[in-house]
Design an enzyme around this catalytic site. Structure first.
Site, PDB file in Angstrom:
ATOM      1  N   GLU A 203     -10.587  12.170   7.088  1.00 45.21           N
ATOM      2  CA  GLU A 203     -10.391  13.492   6.502  1.00 45.21           C
ATOM      3  C   GLU A 203     -11.722  14.221   6.288  1.00 45.21           C
ATOM      4  O   GLU A 203     -11.823  15.417   6.542  1.00 45.21           O
ATOM      5  CB  GLU A 203      -9.671  13.364   5.151  1.00 45.21           C
ATOM      6  CG  GLU A 203      -8.264  12.812   5.239  1.00 45.21           C
ATOM      7  CD  GLU A 203      -7.757  12.296   3.906  1.00 45.21           C
ATOM      8  OE1 GLU A 203      -7.976  11.091   3.617  1.00 45.21           O
ATOM      9  OE2 GLU A 203      -7.190  13.092   3.144  1.00 45.21           O
TER      10      GLU A 203
ATOM     11  N   THR B 295      -9.092  -6.091   3.471  1.00 47.59           N
ATOM     12  CA  THR B 295      -8.913  -5.106   2.413  1.00 47.59           C
ATOM     13  C   THR B 295      -9.762  -5.612   1.262  1.00 47.59           C
ATOM     14  O   THR B 295      -9.584  -6.745   0.819  1.00 47.59           O
ATOM     15  CB  THR B 295      -7.429  -5.019   1.991  1.00 47.59           C
ATOM     16  OG1 THR B 295      -6.641  -4.755   3.148  1.00 47.59           O
ATOM     17  CG2 THR B 295      -7.206  -3.924   0.964  1.00 47.59           C
TER      18      THR B 295
ATOM     19  N   HIS C 222      -3.794  13.704   0.754  1.00 44.85           N
ATOM     20  CA  HIS C 222      -4.062  12.779   1.850  1.00 44.85           C
ATOM     21  C   HIS C 222      -2.926  12.824   2.879  1.00 44.85           C
ATOM     22  O   HIS C 222      -3.177  12.921   4.089  1.00 44.85           O
ATOM     23  CB  HIS C 222      -4.244  11.353   1.312  1.00 44.85           C
ATOM     24  CG  HIS C 222      -4.354  10.308   2.381  1.00 44.85           C
ATOM     25  ND1 HIS C 222      -5.417  10.254   3.265  1.00 44.85           N
ATOM     26  CD2 HIS C 222      -3.535   9.270   2.721  1.00 44.85           C
ATOM     27  CE1 HIS C 222      -5.256   9.228   4.094  1.00 44.85           C
ATOM     28  NE2 HIS C 222      -4.123   8.621   3.789  1.00 44.85           N
TER      29      HIS C 222
ATOM     30  N   LYS D 216      -4.948  -2.508   9.942  1.00 41.44           N
ATOM     31  CA  LYS D 216      -5.216  -2.655   8.510  1.00 41.44           C
ATOM     32  C   LYS D 216      -5.345  -4.121   8.090  1.00 41.44           C
ATOM     33  O   LYS D 216      -5.789  -4.383   6.971  1.00 41.44           O
ATOM     34  CB  LYS D 216      -4.050  -2.057   7.708  1.00 41.44           C
ATOM     35  CG  LYS D 216      -3.747  -0.599   7.989  1.00 41.44           C
ATOM     36  CD  LYS D 216      -4.614   0.316   7.155  1.00 41.44           C
ATOM     37  CE  LYS D 216      -4.077   1.742   7.174  1.00 41.44           C
ATOM     38  NZ  LYS D 216      -4.854   2.614   6.279  1.00 41.44           N
TER      39      LYS D 216
ATOM     40  N   ASP E 149       0.848  -1.190   0.000  1.00 40.98           N
ATOM     41  CA  ASP E 149       0.000   0.000   0.000  1.00 40.98           C
ATOM     42  C   ASP E 149       0.883   1.238   0.000  1.00 40.98           C
ATOM     43  O   ASP E 149       1.733   1.397   0.878  1.00 40.98           O
ATOM     44  CB  ASP E 149      -0.894  -0.026   1.256  1.00 40.98           C
ATOM     45  CG  ASP E 149      -2.070   0.931   1.141  1.00 40.98           C
ATOM     46  OD1 ASP E 149      -2.364   1.402   0.023  1.00 40.98           O
ATOM     47  OD2 ASP E 149      -2.698   1.200   2.180  1.00 40.98           O
TER      48      ASP E 149
ATOM     49  N   ARG F  50      -8.927   3.336  12.936  1.00 42.61           N
ATOM     50  CA  ARG F  50      -8.106   4.509  13.276  1.00 42.61           C
ATOM     51  C   ARG F  50      -7.628   4.517  14.724  1.00 42.61           C
ATOM     52  O   ARG F  50      -6.521   4.982  15.015  1.00 42.61           O
ATOM     53  CB  ARG F  50      -8.892   5.791  13.008  1.00 42.61           C
ATOM     54  CG  ARG F  50      -9.282   5.991  11.566  1.00 42.61           C
ATOM     55  CD  ARG F  50      -8.086   6.115  10.665  1.00 42.61           C
ATOM     56  NE  ARG F  50      -8.496   6.282   9.271  1.00 42.61           N
ATOM     57  CZ  ARG F  50      -7.682   6.090   8.239  1.00 42.61           C
ATOM     58  NH1 ARG F  50      -6.419   5.731   8.434  1.00 42.61           N
ATOM     59  NH2 ARG F  50      -8.114   6.242   7.012  1.00 42.61           N
TER      60      ARG F  50
ATOM     61  N   ASP G 169      -9.389   0.139   1.599  1.00 38.46           N
ATOM     62  CA  ASP G 169      -8.422  -0.238   2.628  1.00 38.46           C
ATOM     63  C   ASP G 169      -9.041   0.084   3.985  1.00 38.46           C
ATOM     64  O   ASP G 169      -8.775   1.127   4.576  1.00 38.46           O
ATOM     65  CB  ASP G 169      -7.125   0.549   2.413  1.00 38.46           C
ATOM     66  CG  ASP G 169      -6.068   0.221   3.445  1.00 38.46           C
ATOM     67  OD1 ASP G 169      -6.158  -0.844   4.077  1.00 38.46           O
ATOM     68  OD2 ASP G 169      -5.154   1.050   3.616  1.00 38.46           O
TER      69      ASP G 169
ATOM     70  N   GLU H 224      -9.191   3.623  -2.601  1.00 43.63           N
ATOM     71  CA  GLU H 224      -7.923   3.517  -3.309  1.00 43.63           C
ATOM     72  C   GLU H 224      -8.127   2.840  -4.665  1.00 43.63           C
ATOM     73  O   GLU H 224      -9.155   2.222  -4.915  1.00 43.63           O
ATOM     74  CB  GLU H 224      -6.918   2.688  -2.492  1.00 43.63           C
ATOM     75  CG  GLU H 224      -6.767   3.182  -1.059  1.00 43.63           C
ATOM     76  CD  GLU H 224      -5.527   2.670  -0.354  1.00 43.63           C
ATOM     77  OE1 GLU H 224      -4.629   2.126  -1.028  1.00 43.63           O
ATOM     78  OE2 GLU H 224      -5.453   2.834   0.873  1.00 43.63           O
TER      79      GLU H 224
ATOM     80  N   GLN I 157      -4.877   1.983  14.997  1.00 47.99           N
ATOM     81  CA  GLN I 157      -3.725   2.474  14.243  1.00 47.99           C
ATOM     82  C   GLN I 157      -2.919   3.501  15.032  1.00 47.99           C
ATOM     83  O   GLN I 157      -1.696   3.447  15.079  1.00 47.99           O
ATOM     84  CB  GLN I 157      -4.209   3.090  12.926  1.00 47.99           C
ATOM     85  CG  GLN I 157      -3.097   3.545  11.981  1.00 47.99           C
ATOM     86  CD  GLN I 157      -3.636   4.072  10.650  1.00 47.99           C
ATOM     87  OE1 GLN I 157      -4.844   4.038  10.400  1.00 47.99           O
ATOM     88  NE2 GLN I 157      -2.755   4.540   9.788  1.00 47.99           N
TER      89      GLN I 157
ATOM     90  N   GLU J  14     -10.853   3.710   3.190  1.00 49.96           N
ATOM     91  CA  GLU J  14      -9.913   4.494   2.389  1.00 49.96           C
ATOM     92  C   GLU J  14     -10.162   4.093   0.947  1.00 49.96           C
ATOM     93  O   GLU J  14      -9.973   2.932   0.585  1.00 49.96           O
ATOM     94  CB  GLU J  14      -8.455   4.193   2.776  1.00 49.96           C
ATOM     95  CG  GLU J  14      -8.051   4.746   4.133  1.00 49.96           C
ATOM     96  CD  GLU J  14      -6.548   4.650   4.419  1.00 49.96           C
ATOM     97  OE1 GLU J  14      -5.880   3.793   3.824  1.00 49.96           O
ATOM     98  OE2 GLU J  14      -6.064   5.445   5.245  1.00 49.96           O
TER      99      GLU J  14
END
Ligand SMILES: [Ca+2]
Ligand SMILES: [Ca+2]
Ligand SMILES: [Mg+2]
Ligand SMILES: [Mg+2]
Ligand code: NI
Lengths: 439, 439
Positions: free
Chosen positions: B377, B269, B143, B265, B136, B249, B245, B213, B252, B211
């Site tokens: 975000e 996925t 970002h 993570k 990744d 949080r 993904d 991607e 993490q 996320e």
């Protein structure tokens, strides 16, 4: 030690008590084998010829045939603990002089068909398993502290999370290679010391390091959404290999923030090709050190955590040197986190663990300076070069043509159950040679 | 748009110009297929029936048979660019109403044998490839800056290395699943805000995020010690899928120092199962933004870097909601680093790239707040909850039972070449459901 019907020379690392598994290639096709002395046992042929023996030891010969006719250990790994224990009993009783199974002892032709010499030029030793995912932990407190002190000073050496969970990261499985595979010194970006603001340059790694690790192959697979509990973790372990987590320190320093090491580690990771089983290691079980603070319940089995008392060492032989100079002597028992805790933490989210996945310990540094298991620590970031003696000179990091040899000894006195891995670096800007000492 | 002999409904995401590849399971066995409309083309049968067509388009039918009789796309990926281009030409000319190949058009029986409906209940869509390694990246400057500002403040938002190399990390391949696979909300360690010194607690993730991607499947494999140059990188690309993904949080934040994200993570996925080829994307090529500073020569092809102008969006439908509410609309062209640069950097050390490896872009956030491609975000760390309207309420992170849908549009006006992935979360403490909208 029990004597074997196979001729094992004095001091061999592969007596009857070891019996590691691996894969050899013979004229282009791969076979699952067990190793004894300087011979290998063709497991597929063994089941074909003696199906009744497998049945009578509780490993159905159809299942055993399926497992041992594969070209890697993955199916055997996935079969779990009982088939593996049964296989060890069968091999031991077939190969011991006083074994209760006489089928090989009384039949030299069958023995010659099943037990073959490794020094045959048509034989080469291969990767033992297809590695789905490789994870590298950071389980030695001494190593984490050493690196922390060098990076951030004594007061912030250990990160706040370190004693609460086994810190680890996902590694690159495509570049895990068996001892013997030539490896190139990597190119990459790095920033010379004291350049501010940092401007990277590109070129060959100037700080090539080894990390002596012990890596565990996952046995039985688990499934997405099903964490492995700490109580069940050992059922998902197959066995161990020695590992050298080659590390490009100058590249690592520049790239690792904030997502961790990447190209500094992905150029090669070398493992010894013979997998010692959990059963072979059993006699060397000792309690692990008490953890303080006590970890969260999911990481705490309640009973005493166990580890292994096995000695690990690393020697370097300079190109001009006559004999290797030992630079590190450490012990597996120094690790703060056990493999069972690593597997439990890894899968607590429901992450599936697959047979053949590789779970590495991280650098097995111990408390004493001579037990530090990387050049970075041994030469303390280049400030205390290692003296190799005589014209061999000193070392901050590995030089080209240096030979690096790693060993694991379960019982030094009898030299038993040792696996020696001879790691060698060569030619400037070209390659790092990695050889296994098979003899 | 060319009309097809297959009945494609108005607005389908799978017109003749798309032709993505995938794998379907039919009564227990897996087949490599191409998708058109709501049908799939059995590639293995196609080669068997029309070997001369493959030969005449320059893809030897023996090689093609070997590639398409596999149960995953890996061999096709490894075959490289020319066989893939030949196959696209063959499919296009066979399936277009005005195509130069009439073998299916003139033979309804053969057509029915080769082209099958996806809505058959015995058919299920599988993972397109066996992923050896999944990496990744972190290639959107927007970002990386957003996350940096939230973590470290505006002045240190972008790490010093960020503009010099495509930052990335190795991910977990065992938990990459196709859209449609149920995924459990992970448990893990986290520390409540403002607890100092930090003491972690254990429980279900409270900050479950997506996320958005775009992930690239590696085509032709490279070998240990052989870096892929920037000039050759596109020869090692097969195509792309949409990717979510999933990110925990709270987990993490506690675990990621110093070795990067790990269990936050590794629980799942999700990828869309239809792989759009590089050829299908070709009409949407645009120059990438100029990089300043200029990257080191190994990352700089000299000529103009190219990317794709494709729109990506994410919608959420609350459990009580009638229709999905769009929360993000971004574009692939906002990425600072191209896939070619990612592959070149990844392999510059000699790290082998294998057919079927997955190279994800990282969260594809753009410059405008509505183009941010994660909840972290969009809701700015929980400080600006997203309003879903009416009784749907607001969101800081994903709630159970929320449906999250991601789309890629190459040309909005005709809806062509879109892949829709419908992602759904459910039941507290239980699971995250992931569904693909096949229609
Ligand atoms: Ca390591
Ligand atoms: Ca990501
Ligand atoms: Mg490594
Ligand atoms: Mg993920
Ligand atoms: Ni039988």
């Amino acid at each position: 030690m029990r004597r074997s019907i196979v001729d094992i020379r004095e001091g061999s690392d592969f007596p009857l008590e070891n019996l590691p598994y691996g894969v050899v290639s013979e004229g282009g096709s791969r076979h699952v084998v067990a190793r004894i002395g300087d011979y290998f046992v063709k497991m597929g042929v063994l089941v074909e010829r003696l199906p009744e023996v497998f049945d009578s030891y509780g490993f159905d010969h159809v299942d055993a045939g399926n497992v041992f006719s594969a070209d890697s250990l993955n199916r055997f790994m996935d079969a779990g603990v009982e088939p593996r224990k049964a296989t060890r009993r069968i091999l031991t009783e077939l190969l011991a002089e006083d074994g209760e199974l006489n089928q090989l002892r009384n039949n030299p032709e069958l023995k010659d068909e099943v037990v073959k010499p490794l020094d045959d030029p048509s034989i080469s030793v291969q990767m033992p398993a297809v590695i789905g995912d490789y994870t590298d932990f950071y389980a030695s407190k001494y190593h984490a502290e050493n690196v922390g002190i060098m990076m951030r000073g004594k007061d912030n050496a250990l990160m706040p999370n370190w004693k609460h969970l086994p810190v680890g990261y996902h590694g690159r499985s495509s570049s895990v290679v068996p001892s013997g595979t030539a490896v190139h010194r990597p190119n990459g970006q790095s920033v010379p010391a004291n350049v501010d603001p940092p401007v990277p340059s590109f070129g060959p790694c100037q700080m090539l390091d080894f990390e002596l690790e012990v890596a565990c192959f996952v046995g039985k697979s688990s499934h997405l959404g099903n964490p492995i509990t700490i109580e069940n973790a050992d059922k998902h372990i197959f066995g161990i290999v020695l590992m050298n987590d080659w590390s490009a320190r100058d590249i690592q320093k520049w790239e690792y923030v904030p997502l961790g090491p990447f190209t500094a580690k992905n150029f090669a990771t070398t493992i010894s090709p013979w997998v010692m089983t959990w059963e072979a290691l059993e006699p060397f079980r000792v309690p692990a050190e008490v953890q303080d603070p006590k970890p969260l319940p999911y990481l705490d089995g309640g009973s005493v955590r166990k580890t292994f008392d096995v000695t690990l060492d690393v020697s370097i032989r300079a190109p001009c040197g006559e004999s290797p100079v030992r630079v590190c002597r450490t012990n597996y028992k120094h690790l703060y986190w056990t493999v069972e805790q690593m597997i439990t933490h890894h899968s607590v989210t429901g992450c599936p663990m697959r047979a053949g996945d590789l779970i590495a310990s991280g650098t097995v540094s111990g408390p004493e300076p001579e037990s530090f298991a990387s050049m970075l620590e041994l030469a303390w970031k280049g400030t205390k070069p290692i003296q190799l003696g005589g014209e061999n000179g000193e070392r901050k990091f590995l030089h080209d043509l240096d030979e690096t040899r790693a060993c694991i000894f379960c019982d030094e006195n009898v030299g038993r159950e040792a696996i020696r891995a001879l790691l060698r670096t060569c030619e400037p800007d070209s390659c790092v040679m990695v050889l296994i000492e098979l003899a």
